[in-house]
Design a protein around this motif. Structure first.
Motif, PDB file in Angstrom:
ATOM      1  N   ALA A  49       0.844  -1.192   0.000  1.00 22.56           N
ATOM      2  CA  ALA A  49       0.000   0.000   0.000  1.00 22.56           C
ATOM      3  C   ALA A  49       0.876   1.239   0.000  1.00 22.56           C
ATOM      4  CB  ALA A  49      -0.925   0.019   1.219  1.00 22.56           C
ATOM      5  N   THR A  57      -4.494   7.105  -1.656  1.00 21.43           N
ATOM      6  CA  THR A  57      -3.960   5.779  -1.363  1.00 21.43           C
ATOM      7  C   THR A  57      -4.099   4.841  -2.562  1.00 21.43           C
ATOM      8  OG1 THR A  57      -6.094   5.044  -0.481  1.00 21.43           O
ATOM      9  CG2 THR A  57      -4.536   6.000   1.083  1.00 21.43           C
ATOM     10  N   ASN A  58      -3.267   3.800  -2.532  1.00 16.54           N
ATOM     11  CA  ASN A  58      -3.354   2.745  -3.539  1.00 16.54           C
ATOM     12  C   ASN A  58      -2.936   1.441  -2.865  1.00 16.54           C
ATOM     13  OD1 ASN A  58      -3.898   1.694  -6.066  1.00 16.54           O
ATOM     14  ND2 ASN A  58      -1.805   1.996  -6.805  1.00 16.54           N
ATOM     15  N   TYR A  59      -3.603   0.348  -3.254  1.00 16.22           N
ATOM     16  CA  TYR A  59      -3.378  -0.941  -2.595  1.00 16.22           C
ATOM     17  C   TYR A  59      -3.135  -2.048  -3.616  1.00 16.22           C
ATOM     18  CZ  TYR A  59      -5.511   1.315   1.482  1.00 16.22           C
ATOM     19  OH  TYR A  59      -5.804   2.154   2.531  1.00 16.22           O
ATOM     20  N   ASP A  61      -3.975  -5.597  -5.052  1.00 16.62           N
ATOM     21  CA  ASP A  61      -5.285  -6.248  -5.148  1.00 16.62           C
ATOM     22  C   ASP A  61      -5.501  -7.253  -4.023  1.00 16.62           C
ATOM     23  OD1 ASP A  61      -5.378  -6.382  -8.806  1.00 16.62           O
ATOM     24  OD2 ASP A  61      -5.935  -4.794  -7.395  1.00 16.62           O
ATOM     25  N   LYS A  64      -6.813  -5.324  -0.812  1.00 16.49           N
ATOM     26  CA  LYS A  64      -7.915  -4.363  -0.896  1.00 16.49           C
ATOM     27  C   LYS A  64      -9.104  -4.828  -0.062  1.00 16.49           C
ATOM     28  CE  LYS A  64      -6.942  -2.220  -5.379  1.00 16.49           C
ATOM     29  NZ  LYS A  64      -7.368  -2.091  -6.795  1.00 16.49           N
ATOM     30  N   GLY A  65      -9.651  -3.903   0.715  1.00 18.57           N
ATOM     31  CA  GLY A  65     -10.795  -4.225   1.559  1.00 18.57           C
ATOM     32  C   GLY A  65     -10.421  -4.806   2.910  1.00 18.57           C
ATOM     33  N   THR A  68      -5.690  -1.033   5.569  1.00 19.89           N
ATOM     34  CA  THR A  68      -5.866   0.408   5.428  1.00 19.89           C
ATOM     35  C   THR A  68      -4.571   1.114   5.787  1.00 19.89           C
ATOM     36  OG1 THR A  68      -8.211   0.246   6.017  1.00 19.89           O
ATOM     37  CG2 THR A  68      -7.183   2.422   6.143  1.00 19.89           C
TER      38      THR A  68
END
Length: 120
Positions: A49, A57-59, A61, A64-65, A68
């Motif tokens: 992340a 922000t970017n995560y 795959d 994700k979810g 954080t």
């Protein structure tokens, strides 16, 4: 020089949570992006992340979810809240920061790594 110190790793059961912290110190004028990477033995270090100075922000795959990333600019600290952990999240997690030093040169620094183990 800019130093990063991570904390918060450990052993957790599948489905559990952990929160990693990384504090930057030293000759810091400004920090642009702060990020978390992870690495397992024999494999490359992968981005988990990233967050920029504006909070975008970017995560990966795979997280994700569940994960954080956040940061406290006043404290030059980045956090990674990890929920619903899976055994495949087991890795050494590294903090990374990029910015400008007080000498107005660019820097990119790494923390020493913190082990996260997800196992029953």
């Amino acid at each position: 020089q800019v130093h990063l110190v991570e904390s918060g790793g450990g052993l957790v059961q599948p489905g559990g949570s952990l929160r990693l912290s990384c504090a930057a110190s030293g000759s810091i004028f400004s920090i642009n992006a702060m990020a978390w990477y992870r690495q397992v033995p024999g494999k490359q270090r992968d981005l988990v992340a990233v967050i920029n100075s504006g909070g975008v922000t970017n995560y990966a795959d795979s997280v994700k979810g569940r994960f954080t990333i956040s940061r406290d600019n006043a404290k030059n600290t980045v956090y990674l809240q990890m929920n619903s952990l899976k055994p495949e999240d087991t890795a050494v997690y590294y903090c990374n920061a990029e910015g400008t030093s007080t000498f107005f040169s660019k820097f990119r620094s790494w923390g020493q790594g913190t082990q996260v183990t997800v196992s029953s």
